[in-house]
Design an enzyme around this catalytic site. Sequence first.
Site, PDB file in Angstrom:
ATOM      1  N   GLU A   6     -19.367  -7.189   2.904  1.00 30.99           N
ATOM      2  CA  GLU A   6     -18.763  -6.714   4.143  1.00 30.99           C
ATOM      3  C   GLU A   6     -19.471  -7.409   5.303  1.00 30.99           C
ATOM      4  O   GLU A   6     -20.686  -7.582   5.291  1.00 30.99           O
ATOM      5  CB  GLU A   6     -18.940  -5.202   4.255  1.00 30.99           C
ATOM      6  CG  GLU A   6     -18.016  -4.472   3.304  1.00 30.99           C
ATOM      7  CD  GLU A   6     -18.143  -2.968   3.430  1.00 30.99           C
ATOM      8  OE1 GLU A   6     -18.536  -2.481   4.496  1.00 30.99           O
ATOM      9  OE2 GLU A   6     -17.850  -2.293   2.441  1.00 30.99           O
TER      10      GLU A   6
ATOM     11  N   CYS B  50     -20.623  -0.359  -2.593  1.00 33.14           N
ATOM     12  CA  CYS B  50     -20.670  -1.100  -3.859  1.00 33.14           C
ATOM     13  C   CYS B  50     -21.920  -0.823  -4.690  1.00 33.14           C
ATOM     14  O   CYS B  50     -21.820  -0.262  -5.785  1.00 33.14           O
ATOM     15  CB  CYS B  50     -20.568  -2.590  -3.575  1.00 33.14           C
ATOM     16  SG  CYS B  50     -19.132  -3.000  -2.580  1.00 33.14           S
TER      17      CYS B  50
ATOM     18  N   PHE C 131     -32.105 -11.640  -0.407  1.00 38.45           N
ATOM     19  CA  PHE C 131     -32.184 -10.285  -0.954  1.00 38.45           C
ATOM     20  C   PHE C 131     -33.610  -9.856  -1.272  1.00 38.45           C
ATOM     21  O   PHE C 131     -33.865  -9.104  -2.203  1.00 38.45           O
ATOM     22  CB  PHE C 131     -31.253 -10.105  -2.165  1.00 38.45           C
ATOM     23  CG  PHE C 131     -29.862  -9.750  -1.705  1.00 38.45           C
ATOM     24  CD1 PHE C 131     -29.080 -10.688  -1.079  1.00 38.45           C
ATOM     25  CD2 PHE C 131     -29.383  -8.467  -1.834  1.00 38.45           C
ATOM     26  CE1 PHE C 131     -27.829 -10.362  -0.577  1.00 38.45           C
ATOM     27  CE2 PHE C 131     -28.132  -8.121  -1.345  1.00 38.45           C
ATOM     28  CZ  PHE C 131     -27.353  -9.074  -0.711  1.00 38.45           C
TER      29      PHE C 131
ATOM     30  N   ASP D 195       0.857  -1.187   0.000  1.00 40.72           N
ATOM     31  CA  ASP D 195       0.000   0.000   0.000  1.00 40.72           C
ATOM     32  C   ASP D 195       0.893   1.237   0.000  1.00 40.72           C
ATOM     33  O   ASP D 195       2.001   1.204   0.537  1.00 40.72           O
ATOM     34  CB  ASP D 195      -0.911  -0.001   1.235  1.00 40.72           C
ATOM     35  CG  ASP D 195      -2.180   0.799   0.995  1.00 40.72           C
ATOM     36  OD1 ASP D 195      -3.263   0.204   0.951  1.00 40.72           O
ATOM     37  OD2 ASP D 195      -2.075   2.038   0.812  1.00 40.72           O
TER      38      ASP D 195
ATOM     39  N   GLY E 283     -36.868  -2.699   3.252  1.00 37.91           N
ATOM     40  CA  GLY E 283     -36.251  -1.849   4.273  1.00 37.91           C
ATOM     41  C   GLY E 283     -36.152  -0.412   3.813  1.00 37.91           C
ATOM     42  O   GLY E 283     -37.058   0.090   3.120  1.00 37.91           O
TER      43      GLY E 283
ATOM     44  N   LYS F 282     -25.360  -1.542   6.799  1.00 42.62           N
ATOM     45  CA  LYS F 282     -25.984  -2.826   7.149  1.00 42.62           C
ATOM     46  C   LYS F 282     -25.297  -3.305   8.418  1.00 42.62           C
ATOM     47  O   LYS F 282     -24.290  -2.705   8.837  1.00 42.62           O
ATOM     48  CB  LYS F 282     -25.833  -3.837   6.024  1.00 42.62           C
ATOM     49  CG  LYS F 282     -24.379  -4.199   5.727  1.00 42.62           C
ATOM     50  CD  LYS F 282     -24.284  -5.326   4.748  1.00 42.62           C
ATOM     51  CE  LYS F 282     -22.863  -5.843   4.666  1.00 42.62           C
ATOM     52  NZ  LYS F 282     -22.704  -6.972   3.780  1.00 42.62           N
TER      53      LYS F 282
HETATM   54  C1  UGA Z   1     -22.350  -6.400  -2.143  1.00 44.38           C
HETATM   55  C2  UGA Z   1     -22.613  -7.788  -2.762  1.00 44.38           C
HETATM   56  O1  UGA Z   1     -23.563  -8.493  -1.971  1.00 44.38           O
HETATM   57  C3  UGA Z   1     -21.322  -8.607  -2.836  1.00 44.38           C
HETATM   58  O2  UGA Z   1     -21.572  -9.838  -3.511  1.00 44.38           O
HETATM   59  C4  UGA Z   1     -20.284  -7.804  -3.637  1.00 44.38           C
HETATM   60  O3  UGA Z   1     -19.051  -8.492  -3.700  1.00 44.38           O
HETATM   61  C5  UGA Z   1     -20.056  -6.466  -2.949  1.00 44.38           C
HETATM   62  O4  UGA Z   1     -21.314  -5.753  -2.895  1.00 44.38           O
HETATM   63  C6  UGA Z   1     -19.045  -5.694  -3.754  1.00 44.38           C
HETATM   64  O5  UGA Z   1     -19.312  -5.383  -4.913  1.00 44.38           O
HETATM   65  O6  UGA Z   1     -17.913  -5.513  -3.284  1.00 44.38           O
HETATM   66  P1  UGA Z   1     -22.083  -5.450   0.359  1.00 44.38           P
HETATM   67  O7  UGA Z   1     -22.008  -4.097  -0.276  1.00 44.38           O
HETATM   68  O8  UGA Z   1     -21.095  -5.815   1.403  1.00 44.38           O
HETATM   69  O9  UGA Z   1     -21.943  -6.596  -0.795  1.00 44.38           O
HETATM   70  O10 UGA Z   1     -23.503  -5.552   1.010  1.00 44.38           O
HETATM   71  P2  UGA Z   1     -24.820  -6.449   0.831  1.00 44.38           P
HETATM   72  O11 UGA Z   1     -24.884  -7.454   1.894  1.00 44.38           O
HETATM   73  O12 UGA Z   1     -24.960  -6.910  -0.556  1.00 44.38           O
HETATM   74  O13 UGA Z   1     -25.937  -5.330   1.122  1.00 44.38           O
HETATM   75  C7  UGA Z   1     -26.041  -4.180   0.276  1.00 44.38           C
HETATM   76  C8  UGA Z   1     -27.185  -3.299   0.737  1.00 44.38           C
HETATM   77  O14 UGA Z   1     -28.442  -3.896   0.417  1.00 44.38           O
HETATM   78  C9  UGA Z   1     -27.216  -3.016   2.242  1.00 44.38           C
HETATM   79  O15 UGA Z   1     -27.535  -1.657   2.440  1.00 44.38           O
HETATM   80  C10 UGA Z   1     -28.320  -3.917   2.758  1.00 44.38           C
HETATM   81  O16 UGA Z   1     -28.923  -3.460   3.933  1.00 44.38           O
HETATM   82  C11 UGA Z   1     -29.286  -3.893   1.580  1.00 44.38           C
HETATM   83  N1  UGA Z   1     -30.165  -5.083   1.515  1.00 44.38           N
HETATM   84  C12 UGA Z   1     -29.650  -6.309   1.251  1.00 44.38           C
HETATM   85  C13 UGA Z   1     -31.521  -4.920   1.718  1.00 44.38           C
HETATM   86  O17 UGA Z   1     -32.014  -3.800   1.960  1.00 44.38           O
HETATM   87  N2  UGA Z   1     -32.333  -6.018   1.621  1.00 44.38           N
HETATM   88  C14 UGA Z   1     -31.847  -7.256   1.371  1.00 44.38           C
HETATM   89  O18 UGA Z   1     -32.652  -8.224   1.296  1.00 44.38           O
HETATM   90  C15 UGA Z   1     -30.468  -7.411   1.183  1.00 44.38           C
END
Ligand code: UGA
Length: 492
Positions: A163, A288, A277, A39, A281, A348
């Site tokens: 995450e 991402c 998913f 880094d 909410g 989240k």
């Molecule tokens: C997301 C993808 O899930 C990963 O597969 C991907 O690798 C990552 O982006 C990336 O591109 O690096 P992440 O951003 O960590 O991962 O979070 P998620 O768990 O996907 O949640 C994303 C958002 O959607 C959060 O705000 C969460 O609260 C919301 N969410 C998720 C909902 O509101 N409802 C759901 O049913 C699921």
Amino acid sequence: MPCAQINRMVPVAVIGSGYVGLVAAACLAELGHEVVCVDVDRVRVELLQSGGVPIFEEGLDALLARHRGQRLRFTCNLAEAVRHAQVIFIAVGTPQSPTGEADLSQVESAVISICPALDSYKILVEKSTVPVLSSQWITRTLRLNGALEKNFDVVSNPEFLREGSAITDFLYPDRIVVGADTERSRQLLRELYQPLIDGSYYRRADCVDGPADLSGGVYYIETSTNSAELIKQASNAFLALKVSFINAVSNLCERVNTDVEEVARGIGADRRIGSRFLRAGIGYGGSCFPKDIRAFGKVAEAVGYNFDLLKCIEQINEDQQTGFLKKLRTALWSLKDKHIAILGLAFKHGTDDIRESPAITIVRKILAEGSRVSIFDPAAMQNCRTMLPEGVQIQYARDEYDAVKGAHALVILTEWPQFSNLDLVRLHLLMSYPIVIDGRNLYSPAKMSAAGFYYYSVGRPSAEPLPEKYAFALEHNQSQHFLDEKMAISCE
Ligand code: UGA
């Protein structure tokens, strides 16, 4: 079962020690490879060298502790790291540019810095989220900066890490996608992932525990580099589509007085759709989805395709936050001079990340309407202090109960498991008005009504208190202590 094979140690360099880089470095060391993580941020590198962990990610500290100083090293010396490596992962940031495209300047500058040290055949792996056709730009940049054609291949190996569960997502993936256009690079990537491909990692006595039995090996998909890049962008867009879809349905549910949880259960039971998913909410956030969907739209635009569906996904997401604020106004009439307790700032649960968090957007709007807020989040408060500095309008609380003391309403914005187990009697007694607006559907309306609350959630009928049941709860012995606490607050 695939036949056992001796796993070869591959020397690896990971450029970038953010979420993706650190997790990849720690997990590749866990698979048996010699990893050097580079880094430009000296302070961060020194912290990592001395045993510190700059980010909050479940299981990362343990994995770093296991391999640091042995198979895993940290350095600022990029040339040395590149010379050591056969496979170089590029895991630098790809933030959003002011016009919505991914800003690839950090990728470009990493690629240029690598060139002088490309003294023998090495593979450059795109691990950062980059738009389709990026591998062609990387190849061109390498050529323009004097790299010899025989000394490199560019491969796309997108990450699908969430995450909060990034370590197990890496080690127990639904699939590994490798986009490579030469057999030589495909072969080397197979060697890198061999312990996961043949399942031997999962048979190790000291393997990290995971959510699935993958001892038969993971699903390993080889494609062209363009396809792999597209798989990454399309996967995130599709997941965001599912979230926006169920949020749109939740608005219908509210209008016809039914429950989105029931509807989602029914939809998700169809295996072609799947139940994940589909949690309604306050909309998606994070580093991402919002950025990637915009960048995907820009890629489509650049190649002459009008991908309007992506704009709808974004619009529904924005409207969901506006709609949520309306619920607060419905519950409280005016937000001027009200005291609102906020539970949750992270985008989240399971992370301290507040980037593009819908919770922050909502808190800002509440403040703009003249309320003051007392906030609690178990992990993200430190990250918030610069963005939302403590003062007359904003207070950071010690815990959930400290946050709700004297509040006119409680607003739940992040689905931390501990927020779903609050002592409702205590909560009721501590609050000025028994109003809960739950952006994550953590409670059942019937339970909240029985506990004496006005309860508003997402895509479900709102509930009013049932006074007789609440009176019963108050008679509960333990309540006296909280009644005393409430008396003390009202006398303050
Ligand atoms: C997301 C993808 O899930 C990963 O597969 C991907 O690798 C990552 O982006 C990336 O591109 O690096 P992440 O951003 O960590 O991962 O979070 P998620 O768990 O996907 O949640 C994303 C958002 O959607 C959060 O705000 C969460 O609260 C919301 N969410 C998720 C909902 O509101 N409802 C759901 O049913 C699921």
